[in-house]
Design a protein around this motif. Structure first.
Motif, PDB file in Angstrom:
ATOM      1  N   UNK A 157       0.820  -1.208   0.000  1.00  0.00           N
ATOM      2  CA  UNK A 157       0.000   0.000   0.000  1.00  0.00           C
ATOM      3  C   UNK A 157       0.854   1.257   0.000  1.00  0.00           C
ATOM      4  N   UNK A 158       1.973   1.213   0.724  1.00  0.00           N
ATOM      5  CA  UNK A 158       2.884   2.358   0.785  1.00  0.00           C
ATOM      6  C   UNK A 158       3.498   2.619  -0.594  1.00  0.00           C
ATOM      7  N   UNK A 159       3.918   1.539  -1.254  1.00  0.00           N
ATOM      8  CA  UNK A 159       4.514   1.671  -2.592  1.00  0.00           C
ATOM      9  C   UNK A 159       3.484   2.209  -3.581  1.00  0.00           C
ATOM     10  N   UNK A 160       2.248   1.689  -3.501  1.00  0.00           N
ATOM     11  CA  UNK A 160       1.184   2.159  -4.388  1.00  0.00           C
ATOM     12  C   UNK A 160       0.884   3.639  -4.151  1.00  0.00           C
ATOM     13  N   UNK A 161       0.898   4.033  -2.875  1.00  0.00           N
ATOM     14  CA  UNK A 161       0.646   5.436  -2.537  1.00  0.00           C
ATOM     15  C   UNK A 161       1.744   6.333  -3.102  1.00  0.00           C
ATOM     16  N   UNK A 162       2.990   5.877  -3.036  1.00  0.00           N
ATOM     17  CA  UNK A 162       4.117   6.640  -3.587  1.00  0.00           C
ATOM     18  C   UNK A 162       3.985   6.772  -5.104  1.00  0.00           C
ATOM     19  N   UNK A 163       3.629   5.659  -5.747  1.00  0.00           N
ATOM     20  CA  UNK A 163       3.453   5.670  -7.201  1.00  0.00           C
ATOM     21  C   UNK A 163       2.339   6.633  -7.585  1.00  0.00           C
ATOM     22  N   UNK A 164       1.230   6.606  -6.826  1.00  0.00           N
ATOM     23  CA  UNK A 164       0.091   7.492  -7.098  1.00  0.00           C
ATOM     24  C   UNK A 164       0.497   8.950  -6.914  1.00  0.00           C
ATOM     25  N   UNK A 165       1.291   9.215  -5.869  1.00  0.00           N
ATOM     26  CA  UNK A 165       1.749  10.575  -5.602  1.00  0.00           C
ATOM     27  C   UNK A 165       2.649  11.082  -6.729  1.00  0.00           C
ATOM     28  N   UNK A 166       3.538  10.231  -7.200  1.00  0.00           N
ATOM     29  CA  UNK A 166       4.433  10.620  -8.306  1.00  0.00           C
ATOM     30  C   UNK A 166       3.625  10.884  -9.571  1.00  0.00           C
ATOM     31  N   UNK A 167       2.632  10.017  -9.820  1.00  0.00           N
ATOM     32  CA  UNK A 167       1.780  10.196 -10.997  1.00  0.00           C
ATOM     33  C   UNK A 167       1.009  11.513 -10.897  1.00  0.00           C
ATOM     34  N   UNK A 168       0.575  11.864  -9.681  1.00  0.00           N
ATOM     35  CA  UNK A 168      -0.152  13.115  -9.481  1.00  0.00           C
ATOM     36  C   UNK A 168       0.752  14.316  -9.735  1.00  0.00           C
ATOM     37  N   UNK A 169       2.011  14.199  -9.309  1.00  0.00           N
ATOM     38  CA  UNK A 169       2.966  15.282  -9.517  1.00  0.00           C
ATOM     39  C   UNK A 169       3.298  15.466 -11.000  1.00  0.00           C
ATOM     40  N   UNK A 170       3.304  14.365 -11.736  1.00  0.00           N
ATOM     41  CA  UNK A 170       3.660  14.409 -13.157  1.00  0.00           C
ATOM     42  C   UNK A 170       2.454  14.637 -14.064  1.00  0.00           C
ATOM     43  N   UNK A 171       1.256  14.385 -13.549  1.00  0.00           N
ATOM     44  CA  UNK A 171       0.049  14.490 -14.363  1.00  0.00           C
ATOM     45  C   UNK A 171      -0.315  15.923 -14.699  1.00  0.00           C
ATOM     46  N   UNK A 172      -1.206  16.077 -15.670  1.00  0.00           N
ATOM     47  CA  UNK A 172      -1.657  17.396 -16.103  1.00  0.00           C
ATOM     48  C   UNK A 172      -2.430  18.084 -14.981  1.00  0.00           C
ATOM     49  N   UNK A 173      -2.164  19.370 -14.814  1.00  0.00           N
ATOM     50  CA  UNK A 173      -2.846  20.141 -13.776  1.00  0.00           C
ATOM     51  C   UNK A 173      -4.034  20.927 -14.326  1.00  0.00           C
ATOM     52  N   UNK A 174      -4.181  20.957 -15.647  1.00  0.00           N
ATOM     53  CA  UNK A 174      -5.290  21.694 -16.254  1.00  0.00           C
ATOM     54  C   UNK A 174      -5.579  21.119 -17.635  1.00  0.00           C
ATOM     55  N   UNK A 175      -6.680  21.550 -18.215  1.00  0.00           N
ATOM     56  CA  UNK A 175      -7.050  21.116 -19.561  1.00  0.00           C
ATOM     57  C   UNK A 175      -7.708  22.276 -20.303  1.00  0.00           C
ATOM     58  N   UNK A 176      -7.732  22.203 -21.604  1.00  0.00           N
ATOM     59  CA  UNK A 176      -8.436  23.172 -22.445  1.00  0.00           C
ATOM     60  C   UNK A 176      -8.947  22.448 -23.680  1.00  0.00           C
ATOM     61  N   UNK A 177     -10.207  22.665 -23.982  1.00  0.00           N
ATOM     62  CA  UNK A 177     -10.840  22.084 -25.171  1.00  0.00           C
ATOM     63  C   UNK A 177     -11.339  23.236 -26.025  1.00  0.00           C
ATOM     64  N   UNK A 178     -11.076  23.184 -27.315  1.00  0.00           N
ATOM     65  CA  UNK A 178     -11.489  24.276 -28.206  1.00  0.00           C
ATOM     66  C   UNK A 178     -11.881  23.732 -29.569  1.00  0.00           C
ATOM     67  N   UNK A 179     -12.967  24.256 -30.094  1.00  0.00           N
ATOM     68  CA  UNK A 179     -13.409  23.921 -31.439  1.00  0.00           C
ATOM     69  C   UNK A 179     -13.906  25.197 -32.126  1.00  0.00           C
ATOM     70  N   UNK A 180     -13.811  25.238 -33.443  1.00  0.00           N
ATOM     71  CA  UNK A 180     -14.308  26.394 -34.177  1.00  0.00           C
ATOM     72  C   UNK A 180     -15.049  25.954 -35.421  1.00  0.00           C
ATOM     73  N   UNK A 181     -15.898  26.861 -35.924  1.00  0.00           N
ATOM     74  CA  UNK A 181     -16.693  26.550 -37.109  1.00  0.00           C
ATOM     75  C   UNK A 181     -17.149  27.864 -37.741  1.00  0.00           C
ATOM     76  N   UNK A 182     -17.711  27.766 -38.933  1.00  0.00           N
ATOM     77  CA  UNK A 182     -18.300  28.922 -39.596  1.00  0.00           C
ATOM     78  C   UNK A 182     -19.802  28.665 -39.703  1.00  0.00           C
ATOM     79  N   UNK A 183     -20.578  29.604 -39.156  1.00  0.00           N
ATOM     80  CA  UNK A 183     -22.031  29.480 -39.129  1.00  0.00           C
ATOM     81  C   UNK A 183     -22.631  30.281 -40.279  1.00  0.00           C
ATOM     82  N   UNK A 184     -23.583  29.700 -40.954  1.00  0.00           N
ATOM     83  CA  UNK A 184     -24.197  30.348 -42.117  1.00  0.00           C
ATOM     84  C   UNK A 184     -25.325  31.283 -41.711  1.00  0.00           C
TER      85      UNK A 184
END
Length: 201
Positions: free
Chosen positions: A11-38
């Motif tokens: 459990x300790x090793x898994x917690x460490x792995x999870x913590x490292x993954x959290x430190x390396x993981x994305x802290x934000x996201x952005x989604x964008x799309x565009x189009x031309x409306x008639x």
């Protein structure tokens, strides 16, 4: 006792792995799309800035017909709010609020989910005239990812999750706005013909 110690070590090793993954993981996201409306810019702005009109084109309303909406504040202006309640596995419960508006060039919103989990994001629409009868529209949404959820985001792409809904929404905005504009042009043509009829007699 040895088994218990071994379990704690794992459990300790898994917690460490999870913590490292959290430190390396994305802290934000952005989604964008565009189009031309008639359709012209002002018409498009009215369809997207007034929350009551979202029922005509929202991709989420299409997915979840059980959604019930309530509205607060001035239509299309800062402070306007739409609250929704729907299927907890599809739409959940939440609200969207106009944070700032700049008609007919766009507006920004704050999106709050309450069910199935609490989450906040910010997004908006930017509009510009592509021609007298066409409008370029950019729809974006972005948010922070809580530290505890960052490891899971290594296996989830928010762009792929949300992007298709944005694309569907823009497609439906075009369909709705183009339809309204077509009817407007028919009415204007009929008015013009009626005014010209006396001159033709």
């Amino acid at each position: 006792m040895k088994l218990l110690i071994s379990i704690f070590k794992i459990l300790f090793v898994l917690a460490i792995i999870y913590l490292i993954a959290a430190l390396l993981g994305k802290s934000s996201y952005r989604v964008e799309r565009e189009s031309v409306i008639n359709a012209p810019q002002k018409l498009v702005y009215n369809q997207i800035s007034i929350f009551r009109n979202w029922e005509k084109w929202s991709p989420w309303a299409e997915k979840d017909p059980t959604v019930k909406n309530t509205y607060e504040g001035p239509d299309g202006e800062a402070g306007a709010i739409m609250n929704w309640t729907g299927d907890k596995d599809i739409s959940g419960t939440g609200s969207i609020k106009v944070e700032a508006s700049n008609p007919p060039n766009g507006f920004n919103y704050v999106l709050n989910f309450k069910v199935p989990f609490e989450m906040q994001s910010r997004g908006g629409f930017m509009l510009s005239a592509a021609s007298d009868e066409k409008t370029k529209i950019i729809w974006h949404d972005q948010g922070d990812i809580a530290f505890i959820f960052r490891p899971m985001m290594m296996f989830m792409d928010m762009d792929k999750q949300m992007g298709p809904d944005f694309e569907r929404g823009l497609f439906k905005i075009d369909s709705v706005c183009a339809g309204i504009y077509s009817e407007m042009k028919k009415v204007m043509l009929q008015d013009t013909l009626q005014k010209e009829m006396p001159n033709l007699q």
